[in-house]
Write a protein that holds these residues in place. Structure first.
Motif, mmCIF file in Angstrom:
data_model
loop_
_atom_site.group_PDB
_atom_site.id
_atom_site.type_symbol
_atom_site.label_atom_id
_atom_site.label_comp_id
_atom_site.label_asym_id
_atom_site.label_seq_id
_atom_site.Cartn_x
_atom_site.Cartn_y
_atom_site.Cartn_z
ATOM 1 N N TYR A 120 18.059 17.014 -40.696
ATOM 2 C CA TYR A 120 19.431 17.455 -41.022
ATOM 3 C C TYR A 120 19.447 18.465 -40.536
ATOM 4 C CZ TYR A 120 19.359 13.336 -43.999
ATOM 5 O OH TYR A 120 19.094 11.680 -44.310
ATOM 6 N N ALA A 121 18.936 19.425 -39.971
ATOM 7 C CA ALA A 121 19.366 20.714 -39.599
ATOM 8 C C ALA A 121 18.785 20.860 -38.078
ATOM 9 C CB ALA A 121 18.325 21.795 -40.139
ATOM 10 N N LEU A 122 17.505 20.357 -37.545
ATOM 11 C CA LEU A 122 17.538 20.634 -36.087
ATOM 12 C C LEU A 122 17.868 19.695 -35.213
ATOM 13 C CD1 LEU A 122 15.990 22.603 -34.134
ATOM 14 C CD2 LEU A 122 13.679 21.312 -34.666
ATOM 15 N N GLU A 123 17.863 18.397 -35.652
ATOM 16 C CA GLU A 123 18.173 17.203 -34.678
ATOM 17 C C GLU A 123 19.710 17.360 -34.493
ATOM 18 O OE1 GLU A 123 17.079 13.265 -35.834
ATOM 19 O OE2 GLU A 123 14.765 13.910 -35.948
ATOM 20 N N PRO A 124 20.568 17.664 -35.440
ATOM 21 C CA PRO A 124 22.028 17.701 -34.825
ATOM 22 C C PRO A 124 22.205 18.785 -33.983
ATOM 23 C CG PRO A 124 21.818 17.467 -37.370
ATOM 24 C CD PRO A 124 20.375 17.752 -36.807
ATOM 25 N N ILE A 125 21.658 19.866 -33.821
ATOM 26 C CA ILE A 125 21.801 20.792 -32.823
ATOM 27 C C ILE A 125 21.347 20.352 -31.203
ATOM 28 C CG2 ILE A 125 19.885 22.299 -33.182
ATOM 29 C CD1 ILE A 125 22.094 24.759 -32.476
ATOM 30 N N LEU A 126 20.143 19.763 -31.445
ATOM 31 C CA LEU A 126 19.478 19.160 -30.237
ATOM 32 C C LEU A 126 20.303 18.079 -29.826
ATOM 33 C CD1 LEU A 126 15.737 19.076 -31.372
ATOM 34 C CD2 LEU A 126 16.704 20.485 -29.991
ATOM 35 N N SER A 127 21.111 17.096 -30.478
ATOM 36 C CA SER A 127 22.016 16.402 -30.128
ATOM 37 C C SER A 127 23.221 16.853 -29.399
ATOM 38 C CB SER A 127 22.287 15.381 -31.360
ATOM 39 O OG SER A 127 21.597 14.414 -31.715
ATOM 40 N N GLU A 128 23.719 17.888 -30.062
ATOM 41 C CA GLU A 128 24.856 18.753 -29.656
ATOM 42 C C GLU A 128 24.645 19.248 -28.248
ATOM 43 O OE1 GLU A 128 28.757 19.986 -29.478
ATOM 44 O OE2 GLU A 128 27.834 18.733 -31.070
ATOM 45 N N LEU A 129 23.535 19.559 -27.978
ATOM 46 C CA LEU A 129 22.692 20.213 -26.764
ATOM 47 C C LEU A 129 22.734 18.950 -25.544
ATOM 48 C CD1 LEU A 129 20.802 22.959 -27.819
ATOM 49 C CD2 LEU A 129 22.822 23.343 -26.373
ATOM 50 N N GLY A 130 23.061 17.691 -26.030
ATOM 51 C CA GLY A 130 22.956 16.603 -25.300
ATOM 52 C C GLY A 130 21.741 15.932 -25.293
ATOM 53 N N ALA A 131 20.991 16.155 -26.269
ATOM 54 C CA ALA A 131 19.587 15.241 -26.240
ATOM 55 C C ALA A 131 20.041 13.567 -26.624
ATOM 56 C CB ALA A 131 18.615 15.742 -27.476
ATOM 57 N N GLU A 132 19.619 12.904 -25.980
ATOM 58 C CA GLU A 132 20.001 11.616 -26.224
ATOM 59 C C GLU A 132 18.862 10.791 -26.978
ATOM 60 O OE1 GLU A 132 21.130 10.645 -22.357
ATOM 61 O OE2 GLU A 132 22.865 11.305 -22.586
ATOM 62 N N PHE A 133 17.642 11.191 -26.462
ATOM 63 C CA PHE A 133 16.381 10.573 -27.156
ATOM 64 C C PHE A 133 15.892 11.701 -27.844
ATOM 65 C CE2 PHE A 133 11.732 9.804 -27.198
ATOM 66 C CZ PHE A 133 11.841 8.739 -27.829
ATOM 67 N N ILE A 134 15.742 11.717 -29.192
ATOM 68 C CA ILE A 134 15.025 12.532 -29.730
ATOM 69 C C ILE A 134 13.714 11.893 -30.521
ATOM 70 C CG2 ILE A 134 14.875 14.316 -31.735
ATOM 71 C CD1 ILE A 134 17.823 14.528 -31.439
ATOM 72 N N ALA A 135 12.526 12.347 -29.992
ATOM 73 C CA ALA A 135 11.281 11.463 -30.528
ATOM 74 C C ALA A 135 11.085 11.839 -32.126
ATOM 75 C CB ALA A 135 10.087 12.084 -29.910
ATOM 76 N N HIS A 136 10.392 11.032 -32.778
ATOM 77 C CA HIS A 136 10.501 11.147 -34.174
ATOM 78 C C HIS A 136 9.587 12.492 -34.212
ATOM 79 C CE1 HIS A 136 9.817 10.258 -38.254
ATOM 80 N NE2 HIS A 136 8.356 10.261 -38.152
#
Length: 183
Positions: A120-136
């Motif tokens: 809820y905190a880190l993954e959203p900013i990584l997605s905003e930076l373009g990450a399409e695959f965020i490993a578990h």
């Protein structure tokens, strides 16, 4: 040779967070991966705070991330979120820099009560930076890392297993993407 860059959002190299960095490096090394680390706290502080995108430290760090096949983001947990120094650095990264790169978040915190910070905190900013695959991602607690008399850090077996599973997932995704690019 495949390059993976780890962004370390800690405030010191002499902390339990170092165990996560060492574990990722030790996992990648025998697989002939060029493993690079950006220690955010070692970048020029004024350049970070004033958003000096042209400062050589910032340019070099951006280049490492840009040229990597994958990125690992490691952070301590404070008040159910990632570190402020990591946020400052991520704010300086070019928009969409993580597009096409698998990303793995790893975090260390004082209690299991904050483990949802990855989602809820880190993954959203990584997605905003373009990450399409965020490993578990993997969240471990301070009590799962010990320091011996020689100042070496050790992660307990259960946490090590989870970290290695996440790293395996990341490397599998890198391999799949490289196969697609070759074909």
């Amino acid at each position: 040779m495949t390059t993976i860059t780890l962004i370390a959002g800690g405030y010191s190299e002499a902390s339990r967070l170092t165990a996560l960095i060492q574990k990722a490096d030790a996992y990648c090394h025998p697989r002939h991966i060029n493993f690079q680390v950006v220690q955010v706290h070692q970048l020029n502080a004024e350049a970070l705070i004033t958003a000096d995108f042209k400062h050589p430290d910032i340019v070099a760090a951006h280049l490492l991330v840009e040229q990597s096949a994958a990125v690992i983001v490691v952070t301590p947990t404070f008040k159910a979120s990632y570190s402020g120094i990591l946020k400052t650095f991520l704010d300086l990264l070019p928009s969409r820099i993580l597009k096409g790169k698998p990303v793995l978040p790893l975090a260390l915190g004082g209690s299991k009560g904050h483990l949802l910070m990855l989602k809820y905190a880190l993954e959203p900013i990584l997605s905003e930076l373009g990450a399409e695959f965020i490993a578990h991602g993997t969240y471990i607690t301070d009590d799962q890392v010990t320091k011996d008399f020689n100042n070496h850090y050790h992660i307990n077996e259960e946490a090590t297993s989870r970290i290695e599973s996440s790293l395996t997932s990341l490397l599998n995704q890198v391999s799949q993407q490289q196969t697609i690019l070759v074909n």
